[in-house]
Motif scaffolding. Structure first.
Motif, mmCIF file in Angstrom:
data_model
loop_
_atom_site.group_PDB
_atom_site.id
_atom_site.type_symbol
_atom_site.label_atom_id
_atom_site.label_comp_id
_atom_site.label_asym_id
_atom_site.label_seq_id
_atom_site.Cartn_x
_atom_site.Cartn_y
_atom_site.Cartn_z
ATOM 1 N N HIS A 159 0.827 -1.199 0.000
ATOM 2 C CA HIS A 159 0.000 0.000 0.000
ATOM 3 C C HIS A 159 0.864 1.253 0.000
ATOM 4 O O HIS A 159 1.664 1.463 0.884
ATOM 5 N N SER A 160 0.705 2.102 -1.019
ATOM 6 C CA SER A 160 1.600 3.244 -1.181
ATOM 7 C C SER A 160 1.515 4.214 -0.015
ATOM 8 O O SER A 160 2.503 4.833 0.363
ATOM 9 N N THR A 161 0.346 4.352 0.593
ATOM 10 C CA THR A 161 0.210 5.286 1.706
ATOM 11 C C THR A 161 1.081 4.863 2.873
ATOM 12 O O THR A 161 1.830 5.657 3.446
ATOM 13 N N LEU A 162 1.009 3.579 3.231
ATOM 14 C CA LEU A 162 1.781 3.077 4.361
ATOM 15 C C LEU A 162 3.269 3.192 4.101
ATOM 16 O O LEU A 162 4.034 3.609 4.957
ATOM 17 N N PHE A 163 3.676 2.857 2.885
ATOM 18 C CA PHE A 163 5.109 2.738 2.631
ATOM 19 C C PHE A 163 5.739 3.981 2.016
ATOM 20 O O PHE A 163 6.871 3.934 1.557
ATOM 21 N N SER A 164 5.010 5.087 2.031
ATOM 22 C CA SER A 164 5.611 6.313 1.539
ATOM 23 C C SER A 164 6.842 6.684 2.352
ATOM 24 O O SER A 164 7.781 7.280 1.854
ATOM 25 N N LYS A 165 6.844 6.315 3.641
ATOM 26 C CA LYS A 165 7.982 6.618 4.511
ATOM 27 C C LYS A 165 8.929 5.442 4.654
ATOM 28 O O LYS A 165 9.994 5.581 5.218
ATOM 29 N N THR A 166 8.527 4.275 4.151
ATOM 30 C CA THR A 166 9.340 3.090 4.431
ATOM 31 C C THR A 166 9.808 2.362 3.181
ATOM 32 O O THR A 166 10.349 1.275 3.274
ATOM 33 N N SER A 167 9.617 2.964 1.998
ATOM 34 C CA SER A 167 10.002 2.260 0.784
ATOM 35 C C SER A 167 11.495 1.956 0.758
ATOM 36 O O SER A 167 11.918 0.909 0.291
ATOM 37 N N GLN A 168 12.295 2.843 1.290
ATOM 38 C CA GLN A 168 13.739 2.590 1.334
ATOM 39 C C GLN A 168 14.041 1.367 2.174
ATOM 40 O O GLN A 168 14.860 0.525 1.823
ATOM 41 N N LEU A 169 13.343 1.232 3.304
ATOM 42 C CA LEU A 169 13.554 0.095 4.188
ATOM 43 C C LEU A 169 13.155 -1.203 3.503
ATOM 44 O O LEU A 169 13.844 -2.208 3.590
ATOM 45 N N LEU A 170 12.038 -1.177 2.773
ATOM 46 C CA LEU A 170 11.564 -2.394 2.153
ATOM 47 C C LEU A 170 12.501 -2.859 1.051
ATOM 48 O O LEU A 170 12.615 -4.062 0.802
ATOM 49 N N THR B 155 -11.244 2.804 19.341
ATOM 50 C CA THR B 155 -11.597 2.646 20.741
ATOM 51 C C THR B 155 -10.723 1.626 21.442
ATOM 52 O O THR B 155 -10.774 1.515 22.660
ATOM 53 N N TRP B 156 -9.911 0.882 20.688
ATOM 54 C CA TRP B 156 -9.054 -0.141 21.285
ATOM 55 C C TRP B 156 -7.713 0.437 21.718
ATOM 56 O O TRP B 156 -6.892 -0.263 22.281
ATOM 57 N N ARG B 157 -7.468 1.703 21.454
ATOM 58 C CA ARG B 157 -6.121 2.224 21.628
ATOM 59 C C ARG B 157 -6.024 3.200 22.776
ATOM 60 O O ARG B 157 -6.950 3.915 23.083
ATOM 61 N N ARG B 158 -4.852 3.211 23.374
ATOM 62 C CA ARG B 158 -4.508 4.262 24.322
ATOM 63 C C ARG B 158 -3.475 5.163 23.665
ATOM 64 O O ARG B 158 -2.646 4.698 22.890
ATOM 65 N N PRO B 159 -3.517 6.459 23.943
ATOM 66 C CA PRO B 159 -2.627 7.393 23.252
ATOM 67 C C PRO B 159 -1.157 7.022 23.399
ATOM 68 O O PRO B 159 -0.683 6.709 24.479
ATOM 69 N N VAL B 160 -0.437 7.045 22.291
ATOM 70 C CA VAL B 160 0.993 6.808 22.282
ATOM 71 C C VAL B 160 1.626 7.822 21.332
ATOM 72 O O VAL B 160 1.161 8.003 20.216
ATOM 73 N N ILE B 161 2.656 8.497 21.781
ATOM 74 C CA ILE B 161 3.402 9.404 20.915
ATOM 75 C C ILE B 161 4.746 8.740 20.682
ATOM 76 O O ILE B 161 5.591 8.675 21.576
ATOM 77 N N SER B 162 4.944 8.190 19.487
ATOM 78 C CA SER B 162 6.134 7.375 19.285
ATOM 79 C C SER B 162 6.471 7.268 17.806
ATOM 80 O O SER B 162 5.596 7.285 16.949
ATOM 81 N N VAL B 163 7.759 7.174 17.535
ATOM 82 C CA VAL B 163 8.258 6.872 16.203
ATOM 83 C C VAL B 163 9.335 5.814 16.373
ATOM 84 O O VAL B 163 10.228 5.955 17.201
ATOM 85 N N LEU B 164 9.222 4.718 15.624
ATOM 86 C CA LEU B 164 10.233 3.673 15.735
ATOM 87 C C LEU B 164 11.143 3.738 14.522
ATOM 88 O O LEU B 164 10.806 4.328 13.501
ATOM 89 N N GLU B 165 12.291 3.129 14.637
ATOM 90 C CA GLU B 165 13.257 3.136 13.549
ATOM 91 C C GLU B 165 13.680 1.713 13.247
ATOM 92 O O GLU B 165 14.103 0.975 14.133
ATOM 93 N N LEU B 166 13.529 1.318 11.994
ATOM 94 C CA LEU B 166 13.923 -0.007 11.544
ATOM 95 C C LEU B 166 14.847 0.139 10.346
ATOM 96 O O LEU B 166 14.466 0.732 9.341
ATOM 97 N N VAL C 206 15.263 3.647 8.887
ATOM 98 C CA VAL C 206 14.090 4.354 8.383
ATOM 99 C C VAL C 206 13.080 4.511 9.511
ATOM 100 O O VAL C 206 12.775 3.555 10.222
ATOM 101 N N LYS C 207 12.555 5.716 9.670
ATOM 102 C CA LYS C 207 11.607 5.970 10.742
ATOM 103 C C LYS C 207 10.182 5.652 10.294
ATOM 104 O O LYS C 207 9.778 5.989 9.187
ATOM 105 N N ILE C 208 9.437 4.996 11.178
ATOM 106 C CA ILE C 208 8.037 4.660 10.928
ATOM 107 C C ILE C 208 7.216 5.266 12.050
ATOM 108 O O ILE C 208 7.419 4.951 13.222
ATOM 109 N N ALA C 209 6.296 6.116 11.695
ATOM 110 C CA ALA C 209 5.468 6.783 12.693
ATOM 111 C C ALA C 209 4.321 5.890 13.137
ATOM 112 O O ALA C 209 3.920 4.957 12.438
#
Length: 426
Positions: A7-18, A45-56, A59-62
């Motif tokens: 999906h292009s939306t998801l991987f707009s930030k991670t295409s280099q990683l893939l 409704t299943w989520r609790r707020p998280v402010i985080s960016v991981l790096e793999l 490449v950073k994935i928000a």
């Protein structure tokens, strides 16, 4: 398996990683129709707020790339928080120690022939995760009840086989893939929604088996068993072993290796001769191959005497300081004597109710403070309504929980179960 364009939306930030970048062999014992009925109607409704960016892989994935406002998304923040931790890459962690010991076996016995991959992105396409390894369209593992979906075409990998096809197309013929894998699952001492797998793969050319007088399939199966019996001896010492015939959609014939260890038979791994269709699709028309998959936690719990799978995620020095690089089989010394606290909860279920969804709600509130969720009673009344009673065990591996803390957790669980799962508390 293959890392194709997702999906292009998801991987707009991670295409280099893939571009840099198995369902576990135990995941295929049954098959039921695929359905989205287990998906929460309102994932937010299943989520609790998280402010985080991981790096793999640099490449950073928000968070919004994974925990998305999409009707098919069922990834909670508790799962996003595990992405990128890569316990298997920590040399002083039991999982890292075990991984490196397996590497040592293959390097010694196969002259460094096996390429190693342990930092491939766990966000993969449905095609990679299922289609490329011949998982049937109606298989249970494809359901939203079992798998974490980022969107309808993207998942968190259920197995390290999600990279197999890509590696074959790139020309790799001998490889080991290790990584974190994700499955919606029950809650007890041996199950956790994130765990770690290793897959091994070896391709043979015709000249390797023709001289033996055996057909390719028989040659590969014999070589596979010899390899894995040697690995079991390397890990467990001189133990009795046996092979059990089984079924996996991506291998034929398929086997499970069991060893007799501490006076009982223990399943070590699943394996088999790779289906020819997989090889043909990836440019290996005249070859045969074998593959195996093993769960690192399962073996590490046995080798290190670790009683609860939650401990692998602990940062408590009383746990982490017990293990050293290269020291396989150091016996874990328990440091927690805190008693569990049990809370029961009964409710009338709806047609869409699943136990995995219940466990997701409980995990989302209590995290690793929940030790087990078990069904202790159920009945159907004269009106056809079905009631379930679940016992929730709360216990920290590191400290004593207060009555007030447990009561607050249970109250939140009750409220969330009723509102999110469309059940009626009793």
């Amino acid at each position: 398996m293959a890392l194709s364009l997702v999906h292009s939306t998801l991987f707009s930030k991670t295409s280099q990683l893939l571009l840099h970048t198995k369902i576990g062999f135990s995941h295929f014992s049954s098959s039921i129709p695929f359905s989205t009925s287990a998906l929460p109607s309102n994932p937010k409704t299943w989520r609790r707020p998280v402010i985080s960016v991981l790096e793999l892989g640099g490449v950073k994935i928000a968070r919004d790339d994974v925990v998305r406002d999409d009707p098919t998304n069922n990834v909670p923040d508790t799962i996003f928080s595990k992405l990128g931790l890569q316990l298997h890459r920590r040399d002083q962690h039991p999982l890292g120690i075990l991984k490196n010991t397996i590497y040592e076996y293959f390097d010694t016995n196969y002259s460094n022939k096996f390429d190693k991959f342990d930092e491939l992105c766990p966000i993969v396409s449905v095609k990679q995760n299922f289609d490329d390894v011949l998982v049937p369209a109606d298989h249970v593992s494809r359901s939203y009840n079992d798998t974490y979906y980022v969107d309808s075409q993207t998942v968190l990998r259920c197995h390290t086989s999600a990279h197999q096809a890509e590696l074959l197309r790139k020309g790799h013929t001998h490889f080991l893939v290790t990584g974190d894998v994700y499955r919606r699952d029950s809650i007890d001492s041996t199950h956790y929604p994130v765990f770690h797998q290793m897959e091994g793969f070896r391709v043979f050319s015709p000249d390797e088996w023709e001289a033996s007088g055996m057909d390719g399939t028989s040659f590969a199966a014999e070589d596979l068993k010899k390899c894995l019996e040697g690995l079991a001896t390397h890990l467990f010492g001189a133990v009795e072993m046996r092979w059990v015939d089984t079924y996996f959609p991506f291998t034929n014939p398929s086997f499970e290796l069991e060893i007799y260890f501490k006076e009982k038979w223990l399943e070590v791994l699943g394996c088999g001769v790779t289906e020819q269709e997989i090889l043909k699709r990836n440019g290996k028309l005249n070859n045969v191959a074998w593959a195996f998959g093993l769960g690192l936690e399962r073996l590490a719990m046995v080798l290190f005497d670790i009683p609860d799978i939650r401990l692998f995620w602990s940062d408590d020095e009383r746990f982490t300081s017990q293990f050293s690089k290269g020291q396989l089989g150091t016996k874990f010394k328990p440091f927690s004597r805190y008693p569990p606290c049990y809370k029961d909860m009964s409710f009338w279920i709806s047609e869409s109710f699943t136990e995995n969804n219940l466990c997701e709600v409980v995990r989302g509130i209590a995290g690793d403070l929940v030790e087990e969720v078990s069904l202790i009673d159920n009945f159907t009344n004269k009106k056809g309504m079905t009631s379930h009673c679940y016992r929730i065990s709360y216990r920290s591996m590191e400290r004593s929980l207060t009555d007030e803390e447990i009561n607050d957790l249970q109250m939140s669980v009750r409220e969330q179960v009723e509102s999110k799962l469309n059940v009626v508390l009793r």
